[in-house]
Scaffold this motif. Sequence first.
Motif, PDB file in Angstrom:
ATOM      1  N   ALA A  35      48.562  -2.947 -21.886  1.00  0.00           N
ATOM      2  CA  ALA A  35      48.170  -4.152 -22.622  1.00  0.00           C
ATOM      3  C   ALA A  35      49.083  -4.281 -23.828  1.00  0.00           C
ATOM      4  CB  ALA A  35      46.723  -4.069 -23.060  1.00  0.00           C
ATOM      5  N   TRP A  36      49.657  -5.451 -23.994  1.00  0.00           N
ATOM      6  CA  TRP A  36      50.659  -5.705 -25.022  1.00  0.00           C
ATOM      7  C   TRP A  36      50.100  -6.743 -26.003  1.00  0.00           C
ATOM      8  CZ3 TRP A  36      54.634  -2.391 -24.222  1.00  0.00           C
ATOM      9  CH2 TRP A  36      54.761  -1.859 -22.932  1.00  0.00           C
ATOM     10  N   SER A  37      49.899  -6.322 -27.227  1.00  0.00           N
ATOM     11  CA  SER A  37      49.183  -7.157 -28.198  1.00  0.00           C
ATOM     12  C   SER A  37      50.041  -7.533 -29.409  1.00  0.00           C
ATOM     13  CB  SER A  37      47.943  -6.405 -28.720  1.00  0.00           C
ATOM     14  OG  SER A  37      46.997  -6.211 -27.713  1.00  0.00           O
ATOM     15  N   TRP A  38      49.585  -8.582 -30.056  1.00  0.00           N
ATOM     16  CA  TRP A  38      50.070  -8.936 -31.386  1.00  0.00           C
ATOM     17  C   TRP A  38      48.916  -8.765 -32.375  1.00  0.00           C
ATOM     18  CZ3 TRP A  38      54.978  -9.497 -32.776  1.00  0.00           C
ATOM     19  CH2 TRP A  38      55.925  -9.784 -31.783  1.00  0.00           C
ATOM     20  N   ILE A  39      49.218  -8.107 -33.472  1.00  0.00           N
ATOM     21  CA  ILE A  39      48.244  -7.803 -34.511  1.00  0.00           C
ATOM     22  C   ILE A  39      48.910  -8.077 -35.849  1.00  0.00           C
ATOM     23  CG2 ILE A  39      46.916  -5.920 -35.574  1.00  0.00           C
ATOM     24  CD1 ILE A  39      46.918  -4.622 -32.704  1.00  0.00           C
ATOM     25  N   ARG A  40      48.149  -8.601 -36.792  1.00  0.00           N
ATOM     26  CA  ARG A  40      48.743  -8.894 -38.093  1.00  0.00           C
ATOM     27  C   ARG A  40      47.884  -8.345 -39.218  1.00  0.00           C
ATOM     28  NH1 ARG A  40      47.965 -15.466 -38.932  1.00  0.00           N
ATOM     29  NH2 ARG A  40      45.668 -15.460 -39.075  1.00  0.00           N
ATOM     30  N   GLN A  41      48.506  -8.206 -40.378  1.00  0.00           N
ATOM     31  CA  GLN A  41      47.801  -7.746 -41.564  1.00  0.00           C
ATOM     32  C   GLN A  41      48.219  -8.588 -42.756  1.00  0.00           C
ATOM     33  OE1 GLN A  41      48.259  -3.578 -42.685  1.00  0.00           O
ATOM     34  NE2 GLN A  41      46.218  -3.634 -43.596  1.00  0.00           N
ATOM     35  N   PRO A  42      47.356  -9.520 -43.171  1.00  0.00           N
ATOM     36  CA  PRO A  42      47.658 -10.301 -44.373  1.00  0.00           C
ATOM     37  C   PRO A  42      47.633  -9.402 -45.607  1.00  0.00           C
ATOM     38  CG  PRO A  42      45.965 -11.356 -43.023  1.00  0.00           C
ATOM     39  CD  PRO A  42      46.139  -9.969 -42.507  1.00  0.00           C
ATOM     40  N   PRO A  43      48.276  -9.813 -46.668  1.00  0.00           N
ATOM     41  CA  PRO A  43      48.307  -8.978 -47.875  1.00  0.00           C
ATOM     42  C   PRO A  43      46.914  -8.711 -48.404  1.00  0.00           C
ATOM     43  CG  PRO A  43      49.221 -11.167 -48.281  1.00  0.00           C
ATOM     44  CD  PRO A  43      49.068 -11.044 -46.824  1.00  0.00           C
ATOM     45  N   GLY A  44      46.609  -7.459 -48.636  1.00  0.00           N
ATOM     46  CA  GLY A  44      45.321  -7.068 -49.191  1.00  0.00           C
ATOM     47  C   GLY A  44      44.161  -7.113 -48.216  1.00  0.00           C
ATOM     48  N   LYS A  45      44.446  -7.341 -46.934  1.00  0.00           N
ATOM     49  CA  LYS A  45      43.378  -7.439 -45.937  1.00  0.00           C
ATOM     50  C   LYS A  45      43.606  -6.436 -44.811  1.00  0.00           C
ATOM     51  CE  LYS A  45      42.460 -12.339 -46.838  1.00  0.00           C
ATOM     52  NZ  LYS A  45      42.284 -13.691 -46.229  1.00  0.00           N
ATOM     53  N   GLY A  46      42.649  -6.371 -43.923  1.00  0.00           N
ATOM     54  CA  GLY A  46      42.738  -5.450 -42.804  1.00  0.00           C
ATOM     55  C   GLY A  46      43.520  -6.018 -41.636  1.00  0.00           C
ATOM     56  N   LEU A  47      43.614  -5.212 -40.594  1.00  0.00           N
ATOM     57  CA  LEU A  47      44.317  -5.629 -39.396  1.00  0.00           C
ATOM     58  C   LEU A  47      43.518  -6.688 -38.643  1.00  0.00           C
ATOM     59  CD1 LEU A  47      45.467  -2.127 -38.094  1.00  0.00           C
ATOM     60  CD2 LEU A  47      46.911  -3.875 -39.120  1.00  0.00           C
ATOM     61  N   GLU A  48      44.229  -7.669 -38.111  1.00  0.00           N
ATOM     62  CA  GLU A  48      43.598  -8.733 -37.335  1.00  0.00           C
ATOM     63  C   GLU A  48      44.277  -8.824 -35.973  1.00  0.00           C
ATOM     64  OE1 GLU A  48      44.191 -12.726 -38.805  1.00  0.00           O
ATOM     65  OE2 GLU A  48      42.522 -13.524 -37.619  1.00  0.00           O
ATOM     66  N   TRP A  49      43.498  -8.599 -34.928  1.00  0.00           N
ATOM     67  CA  TRP A  49      44.024  -8.724 -33.573  1.00  0.00           C
ATOM     68  C   TRP A  49      44.162 -10.198 -33.236  1.00  0.00           C
ATOM     69  CZ3 TRP A  49      41.717 -10.755 -29.065  1.00  0.00           C
ATOM     70  CH2 TRP A  49      42.389 -10.479 -27.869  1.00  0.00           C
ATOM     71  N   MET A  50      45.331 -10.576 -32.713  1.00  0.00           N
ATOM     72  CA  MET A  50      45.593 -11.987 -32.435  1.00  0.00           C
ATOM     73  C   MET A  50      45.475 -12.322 -30.951  1.00  0.00           C
ATOM     74  SD  MET A  50      48.866 -12.604 -34.904  1.00  0.00           S
ATOM     75  CE  MET A  50      48.757 -14.395 -34.729  1.00  0.00           C
ATOM     76  N   GLY A  51      45.946 -11.422 -30.116  1.00  0.00           N
ATOM     77  CA  GLY A  51      45.897 -11.709 -28.690  1.00  0.00           C
ATOM     78  C   GLY A  51      46.662 -10.662 -27.908  1.00  0.00           C
ATOM     79  N   VAL A  52      46.561 -10.748 -26.589  1.00  0.00           N
ATOM     80  CA  VAL A  52      47.157  -9.746 -25.711  1.00  0.00           C
ATOM     81  C   VAL A  52      47.684 -10.405 -24.444  1.00  0.00           C
ATOM     82  CG1 VAL A  52      44.951  -9.238 -24.595  1.00  0.00           C
ATOM     83  CG2 VAL A  52      46.763  -7.503 -24.598  1.00  0.00           C
ATOM     84  N   ILE A  53      48.756  -9.824 -23.917  1.00  0.00           N
ATOM     85  CA  ILE A  53      49.207 -10.162 -22.572  1.00  0.00           C
ATOM     86  C   ILE A  53      49.214  -8.851 -21.786  1.00  0.00           C
ATOM     87  CG2 ILE A  53      51.680 -10.021 -23.204  1.00  0.00           C
ATOM     88  CD1 ILE A  53      52.073 -12.327 -21.095  1.00  0.00           C
ATOM     89  N   ARG A  54      48.526  -8.858 -20.694  1.00  0.00           N
ATOM     90  CA  ARG A  54      48.385  -7.646 -19.922  1.00  0.00           C
ATOM     91  C   ARG A  54      49.562  -7.462 -18.965  1.00  0.00           C
ATOM     92  NH1 ARG A  54      43.944  -7.541 -16.600  1.00  0.00           N
ATOM     93  NH2 ARG A  54      43.683  -5.296 -16.824  1.00  0.00           N
ATOM     94  N   TYR A  55      49.616  -6.287 -18.313  1.00  0.00           N
ATOM     95  CA  TYR A  55      50.716  -5.943 -17.416  1.00  0.00           C
ATOM     96  C   TYR A  55      50.884  -6.972 -16.287  1.00  0.00           C
ATOM     97  CZ  TYR A  55      47.042  -4.530 -14.217  1.00  0.00           C
ATOM     98  OH  TYR A  55      45.956  -4.534 -13.399  1.00  0.00           O
ATOM     99  N   ASP A  56      49.771  -7.639 -15.930  1.00  0.00           N
ATOM    100  CA  ASP A  56      49.816  -8.607 -14.843  1.00  0.00           C
ATOM    101  C   ASP A  56      50.035 -10.038 -15.331  1.00  0.00           C
ATOM    102  OD1 ASP A  56      46.182  -8.768 -14.288  1.00  0.00           O
ATOM    103  OD2 ASP A  56      47.419  -9.027 -16.070  1.00  0.00           O
ATOM    104  N   GLY A  57      50.269 -10.202 -16.624  1.00  0.00           N
ATOM    105  CA  GLY A  57      50.559 -11.519 -17.171  1.00  0.00           C
ATOM    106  C   GLY A  57      49.361 -12.287 -17.701  1.00  0.00           C
ATOM    107  N   THR A  58      48.166 -11.771 -17.513  1.00  0.00           N
ATOM    108  CA  THR A  58      46.987 -12.469 -18.031  1.00  0.00           C
ATOM    109  C   THR A  58      46.935 -12.336 -19.554  1.00  0.00           C
ATOM    110  OG1 THR A  58      45.619 -10.521 -17.654  1.00  0.00           O
ATOM    111  CG2 THR A  58      45.634 -12.202 -15.945  1.00  0.00           C
ATOM    112  N   THR A  59      46.423 -13.359 -20.189  1.00  0.00           N
ATOM    113  CA  THR A  59      46.385 -13.401 -21.648  1.00  0.00           C
ATOM    114  C   THR A  59      44.968 -13.623 -22.156  1.00  0.00           C
ATOM    115  OG1 THR A  59      46.932 -15.755 -21.566  1.00  0.00           O
ATOM    116  CG2 THR A  59      48.756 -14.227 -21.924  1.00  0.00           C
ATOM    117  N   TYR A  60      44.710 -13.070 -23.329  1.00  0.00           N
ATOM    118  CA  TYR A  60      43.449 -13.263 -24.030  1.00  0.00           C
ATOM    119  C   TYR A  60      43.784 -13.435 -25.508  1.00  0.00           C
ATOM    120  CZ  TYR A  60      41.604 -11.285 -19.724  1.00  0.00           C
ATOM    121  OH  TYR A  60      41.323 -11.039 -18.408  1.00  0.00           O
ATOM    122  N   TYR A  61      43.010 -14.302 -26.168  1.00  0.00           N
ATOM    123  CA  TYR A  61      43.307 -14.596 -27.566  1.00  0.00           C
ATOM    124  C   TYR A  61      42.062 -14.439 -28.432  1.00  0.00           C
ATOM    125  CZ  TYR A  61      47.415 -16.753 -25.453  1.00  0.00           C
ATOM    126  OH  TYR A  61      48.569 -16.975 -24.732  1.00  0.00           O
TER     127      TYR A  61
END
Length: 117
Positions: A35-61
Amino acid sequence: QVQLQESGPGLVKPSQTLSLTCTVSGGSITTNYYAWSWIRQPPGKGLEWMGVIRYDGTTYYSPSLKSRTSISRDTGKNQFSLQLSSVTPEDTAVYYCNARLGGSNYWGQGTQVTVSS
């Protein structure tokens, strides 16, 4: 060992689209069950999961970002990408790409993206 490297502009203007790419080495993005994800961290805040693309190409946001987020992949280049539309200064953050397979978790070094005119 999987290695990930983010790339893209460090400065984006408000209302524009943020585009980042994660280049993967040491493994294929089509390998089963990764599973390949994008995650971000705004200044002064915690990690926020944005979405994922799986090995088979399916995506979740993340529901909170779904209307503005798109994750795609280029299997020939072994890369996956993030597009976030209609950005505002609140989208300023360090953006990370991440790979997960079972109990293994791999991270890119992160890339700072600032939204400012």
